[in-house]
Design an enzyme around this catalytic site. Sequence first.
Site, short mmCIF file in Angstrom:
data_model
loop_
_atom_site.label_atom_id
_atom_site.label_comp_id
_atom_site.label_asym_id
_atom_site.label_seq_id
_atom_site.Cartn_x
_atom_site.Cartn_y
_atom_site.Cartn_z
N TYR A 157 38.37 25.71 36.45
CA TYR A 157 36.87 25.75 36.99
C TYR A 157 36.04 24.74 36.84
CZ TYR A 157 37.88 30.88 37.27
OH TYR A 157 38.46 32.06 37.73
N LYS A 207 52.09 29.40 33.32
CA LYS A 207 52.83 29.14 34.47
C LYS A 207 53.60 28.07 34.15
CE LYS A 207 53.71 30.61 38.83
NZ LYS A 207 54.57 31.76 38.85
N ASP A 239 52.09 35.77 36.79
CA ASP A 239 52.44 36.66 37.94
C ASP A 239 53.16 37.82 37.36
OD1 ASP A 239 54.47 34.70 37.05
OD2 ASP A 239 55.31 34.60 39.23
N ASP A 263 40.52 35.21 33.57
CA ASP A 263 39.35 35.60 34.46
C ASP A 263 39.99 36.85 34.99
OD1 ASP A 263 37.19 36.22 35.88
OD2 ASP A 263 37.07 34.37 37.19
N ASP A 267 39.80 41.24 33.95
CA ASP A 267 39.20 42.21 34.92
C ASP A 267 40.09 43.28 35.51
OD1 ASP A 267 36.52 41.07 35.16
OD2 ASP A 267 36.81 40.56 37.35
#
Length: 379
Positions: A157, A207, A239, A263, A267
């Site tokens: 980000y 990852k 994943d 993030d 959620d």
Amino acid sequence: MEAMAAFRDGAMSHPTFKIAVLAGDGIGPEVMSEARRVLDKIASRAGIGFEFDEKLVGGAAIDAEGSALPDATLEACEAADAILFGSVGGPKWESLPPAEQPERGALLPLRKHFGLYANLRPAVCFASLTHASPVKEEIIEGGFDVLCVRELTGGIYFGEPKHIDRDGVDPVAVDTMVYKRSEIERIAHVAFTAAAGRGKRLTSIDKANVLQNGLLWRETVESVAKDYPEVQLSHLYVDNAAMQLIRNPKGYDVVLAPNLFGDILSDEMAMIAGSLGMLASASLGESKGGGHYFGLYEPSGGSAPDSAGQGIANPIAQILSAAMLLRYSFGLEQEAASIESAVRAVIDEGVRTGDIFTGAAGTQKVGTTGMGDAILAKL
Ligand code: NAD
């Protein structure tokens, strides 16, 4: 925290903590007044002083002072030991330029100003509220309690270079994922400390099979783990984590993730926990030592304009945010736990605000103040 340790040792009779209270817009002021009542009760019961400094923020501050984060509000936050935040925004301010809107104009500058790098989002599904979750009852029977710890100020980000080039026949957009070892270390310490204080299991997300960042993330988390031998560490690729957390949320305690992955996963966990009105969050900055931090504490949901002004909003997210404030900024673990137990007891007894009321036998519908009263009665 030194003041608190002295207090517990009997060397200090009445420690006082300063809290900047920014209730904001929509349901913010309604749910904040219930959190204030809970904190007042904790203060009188435990012999602690809370000094509240209430300031405008978000749309309310735009209307009164022309800015979502007026100087006086920022100064009150600087002078405080922690910030208790409500929520900001609403249709009235949606036509303003994006940078001036309540969320962009208040929350992002606060995070930046105070270097709030650790976002903690507990995803708690109470045993008696599993019906509110979209996940099958047999998977979450008995409820679950997962703490998501997301790195908040680094990663893709914010990494440079970051640009979009629309010239030419094939436009190009570039975002860069960057992490320094020191950034990974400090968020890992937050997550391990939290895990040590609860279920003693930490799952780190990366990852590492594709990203160089993942390799550094994993090796750094493993080296920090040596400081916390009591915490059991495991790793998941992001994943796979997205699948496993839904398949078996009860199998997880603390989940640690870089900004982008955190993030998304936090959620996902909020969704499967059921009701937004129940979920608290913390954004932590500078460590004050002993596992305590300067922080901003707020409900995971927004200002709920559809419920505002009707006295029907669920104050639990705000009240549990106040409990997190006591734990992470003031080291008041017993007091934080007593608020959480009171909330659990009230839910177990069937007290429900509209967002979690189904009309099931043995349950009773109350408004915002009624829920506050029920929690106060349990404290
Ligand atoms: P929202 O979280 O405000 O509401 C989504 C749904 O959840 C609504 O139906 C709402 O009534 C319900 N809900 C949320 N909290 C509740 C509570 N405590 N009790 C009962 N019901 C509750 O999200 P939204 O509708 O997308 O956004 C509304 C406004 O809030 C927007 O202006 C948005 O920008 C802002 N927002 C602010 C924050 C923040 O201050 N951190 C976060 C998210 C959204």
